[in-house]
Motif scaffolding. Sequence first.
Motif, PDB file in Angstrom:
ATOM      1  N   GLY A  49       2.065  12.006   5.042  1.00 50.01           N
ATOM      2  CA  GLY A  49       3.147  12.960   5.272  1.00 50.01           C
ATOM      3  C   GLY A  49       2.553  14.285   5.708  1.00 50.01           C
ATOM      4  O   GLY A  49       1.440  14.633   5.284  1.00 50.01           O
ATOM      5  N   GLU A  62       3.021  18.561   6.497  1.00 53.26           N
ATOM      6  CA  GLU A  62       3.729  19.840   6.415  1.00 53.26           C
ATOM      7  C   GLU A  62       3.156  20.708   7.533  1.00 53.26           C
ATOM      8  O   GLU A  62       2.021  21.164   7.446  1.00 53.26           O
ATOM      9  N   GLU A  84      17.800  17.496   6.457  1.00 49.52           N
ATOM     10  CA  GLU A  84      17.160  16.279   6.944  1.00 49.52           C
ATOM     11  C   GLU A  84      17.392  16.056   8.443  1.00 49.52           C
ATOM     12  O   GLU A  84      18.486  16.282   8.951  1.00 49.52           O
ATOM     13  N   GLU A 125      15.159  13.891  12.109  1.00 44.48           N
ATOM     14  CA  GLU A 125      14.301  12.777  12.484  1.00 44.48           C
ATOM     15  C   GLU A 125      13.679  13.043  13.842  1.00 44.48           C
ATOM     16  O   GLU A 125      14.185  13.848  14.638  1.00 44.48           O
ATOM     17  N   ARG A 135      11.093  10.564   9.579  1.00 43.44           N
ATOM     18  CA  ARG A 135      12.156  11.382   8.994  1.00 43.44           C
ATOM     19  C   ARG A 135      11.634  12.779   8.659  1.00 43.44           C
ATOM     20  O   ARG A 135      10.530  12.933   8.151  1.00 43.44           O
ATOM     21  N   GLU A 171      12.167  15.914   6.299  1.00 40.99           N
ATOM     22  CA  GLU A 171      12.794  16.214   5.002  1.00 40.99           C
ATOM     23  C   GLU A 171      13.511  17.555   5.023  1.00 40.99           C
ATOM     24  O   GLU A 171      14.635  17.685   4.547  1.00 40.99           O
ATOM     25  N   ARG A 172      12.862  18.577   5.613  1.00 39.76           N
ATOM     26  CA  ARG A 172      13.426  19.932   5.596  1.00 39.76           C
ATOM     27  C   ARG A 172      12.623  20.828   6.523  1.00 39.76           C
ATOM     28  O   ARG A 172      11.477  20.517   6.894  1.00 39.76           O
ATOM     29  N   SER A 197       7.658  16.551   6.756  1.00 41.51           N
ATOM     30  CA  SER A 197       8.055  15.176   7.054  1.00 41.51           C
ATOM     31  C   SER A 197       8.123  14.349   5.776  1.00 41.51           C
ATOM     32  O   SER A 197       7.528  14.688   4.751  1.00 41.51           O
ATOM     33  N   ARG A 198       8.829  13.239   5.852  1.00 43.66           N
ATOM     34  CA  ARG A 198       8.757  12.226   4.801  1.00 43.66           C
ATOM     35  C   ARG A 198       7.430  11.474   4.982  1.00 43.66           C
ATOM     36  O   ARG A 198       6.821  11.534   6.059  1.00 43.66           O
ATOM     37  N   ASP A 242       6.279   8.901   6.193  1.00 40.64           N
ATOM     38  CA  ASP A 242       6.610   7.767   7.069  1.00 40.64           C
ATOM     39  C   ASP A 242       5.498   7.417   8.042  1.00 40.64           C
ATOM     40  O   ASP A 242       5.635   6.473   8.818  1.00 40.64           O
ATOM     41  N   ARG A 270      10.115   2.389   0.259  1.00 41.00           N
ATOM     42  CA  ARG A 270      11.284   2.637   1.106  1.00 41.00           C
ATOM     43  C   ARG A 270      12.543   2.054   0.479  1.00 41.00           C
ATOM     44  O   ARG A 270      13.644   2.592   0.651  1.00 41.00           O
TER      45      ARG A 270
END
Length: 505
Positions: free
Chosen positions: A27, A29, A121, A123, A137, A139-140, A175-176, A178, A229
Motif C-alpha cells: 500500500g 501513501e 474513497e 479508484e 482502491r 482510501e482517502r 491507497s488500499r 491492493d 479481501r
Amino acid sequence: MLDHLAYEAPKPKVIAGAKSDWELVIGLEVHAQVHSNAKLFSGASTTFGAEPNSNVAFVDAAMPGMLPVINEYCVAQAVRTGLGLKADINLFSAFDRKNYFYPDLPQGYQISQLYHPIVGEGEMLVDMGPGVGRMVRIERIHLEQDAGKSIHDMDPNMSFVDLNRTGVALMEIVSRPDIRGPEEAAAYVGKLRQILRYLGTCDGNMQNGNLRADVNVSICKPGDYEKFRETGDFSVLGTRCEIKNMNSMRFIQAAIEYEARRQIAIVEDGGEVVQETRLYDPDKNETRSMRSKEEAHDYRYFPCPDLLPLEIEQAWVDDIAASMPELPDAKKARFVKELGLSEYDASVLTAEVENADYFEAVLAVGGDGKLSANWVINELFGRLKKDDHDVTTSPVSPEQLGKIVKLIKSGDISGKIGKDLFEIVYSEGGDPEVLVEERGMKQVTDMGAIEAAVDEVIAANPAQVEKAKANPKLAGWFVGQVMKSTGGKANPAAVNELVVKKLGQ
C-alpha cells in the motif's frame, strides 16, 4: 476502466523463500505537493530554489499569536484531484493537529486531517501492459502542511534548518493494500503522477520532492490476500513495514524487493517482523530501521482549535467538475477509437500531458491522425531524445510539424522530401510551406514529366528491363532510379504505376 479494452488482473508476484512461496502486499501513501503559488495557511511563496528561509511568513515560523488562514485554491486543487480519481468529495472536513517535535517543524505540530479528510474513497486503473491492469482502491486524500528541511552536509559540526517548505500544501493520497508487486507499485506512482499532471494539481517533480511516497510492505502466504479481501482482516497479511520518502520509481522497486526478502528471511528463521519505519539506502541497496512505527495515538491528534471545520457546497464541487480536463485514459481511448491509432502509439502520445497537447496541435494543422502520430513519435520524439530535448523545448513547433504533415497528406511533397524538410525546419526554422516553394521541393505530379523520366531510365537500362520482365519484383529498381533522377520529387505512386505499365507487368 477503459471502455474499449477488456482488462485482466496481473498475477501477484510470488517470491520463493527457503522453505515456501510468499506473496507481496503493498500500500502506498503518496505525498503530492499542491500546485499553488501560495502555501496552505499563509501567503508565502512556494517557489522552489529560493534562498533559504526567504519564503517564510510569520505563521510558518510559528510566531506567537499568528493564526492560519485556509487557502481556498489549495482546497479546490484537492477536490479536483479527488474528482480525477473518481473519489467521493466530502462536503464536511476538518483539520487536526499531529503533534511531534523536530527542528524543521517550528510549531511542534503539523496541521493535517485525520478524522475528516476532504476526499473519501476512489479508484485508479494501473496499466501493466496490453490488456492487463490493476484497479487500485484509493482510501482517502487529505490536505496537510509540509515540514521544513534539515540540512546536515554543509558543516560537519552543525545542522541547518530551511523553513521555505514549511506550510506548503500537500495532498496525502492513501491507497488500499491492493498492489501486489514492485513493478505494480512503480506503475501506480507513475499513473498517479500522470493524472495529477493532467489535472494541473501537482507538477509531479520527484527530483525536487514534490511527489514522494511512503511504501508499506508486508508478506503473506499464497491465498491469504484473497481471505483479506473477503473478510477485511488485516492480520492475515502479516506485519507491515513502512519505507519513507521514496522519490524514484527505480528505487521504489528496489526497496520493495529488498524489504520483501528481508521479511521472508526473518519469518522463515522463526522470528517476527517488527512494525517499524525504515529508510532505503540506494548505495547499499538495503532498507534500515529508522524508528518504531507510530500509531495515531502516538501523535496525540486533536482538532485544530485555530481552524473551523471546512464546509463546502455541492454547487462549488459541480463547478470544479465542469472544468475538468480530459484525463489520460479517456484521451487514449479517444485516440484509438476516433483516430485509429494503435494502443502503443496512443499510450506514447498520452504518457505526458505536454506530449498529448503537442500532438493534438499538430493534428489540428495536419489533419491526419495516423500520419501526425507517426511524425510526432518517430521523427520528432526520436530527434528530441537524441538531442536531449523534450516537446517543451522542441525547435520545431506543433504548427510547423503540422504543416509538414499537411504537405505530405496533400501530395505536395513525398515522405522522403518531408524528412529533408523536417531537418531544415529543425536546424534553421522557417515556414515549411514557404520553404517548399523557395527551395523547389514540391513533388512532381505532372504525369508527362514523370513519364519522360520513366522512359529515360528504361531506355538506358535494356538489360535490366529483360531481367525485370522475367522477375517482376525487380520493377522496384526502376522506381528507385526514377526517384533518384528526379531528386525524390516525383510522385512515388505515379512512378510505380507507370513502371509496371511500361514493363508490361
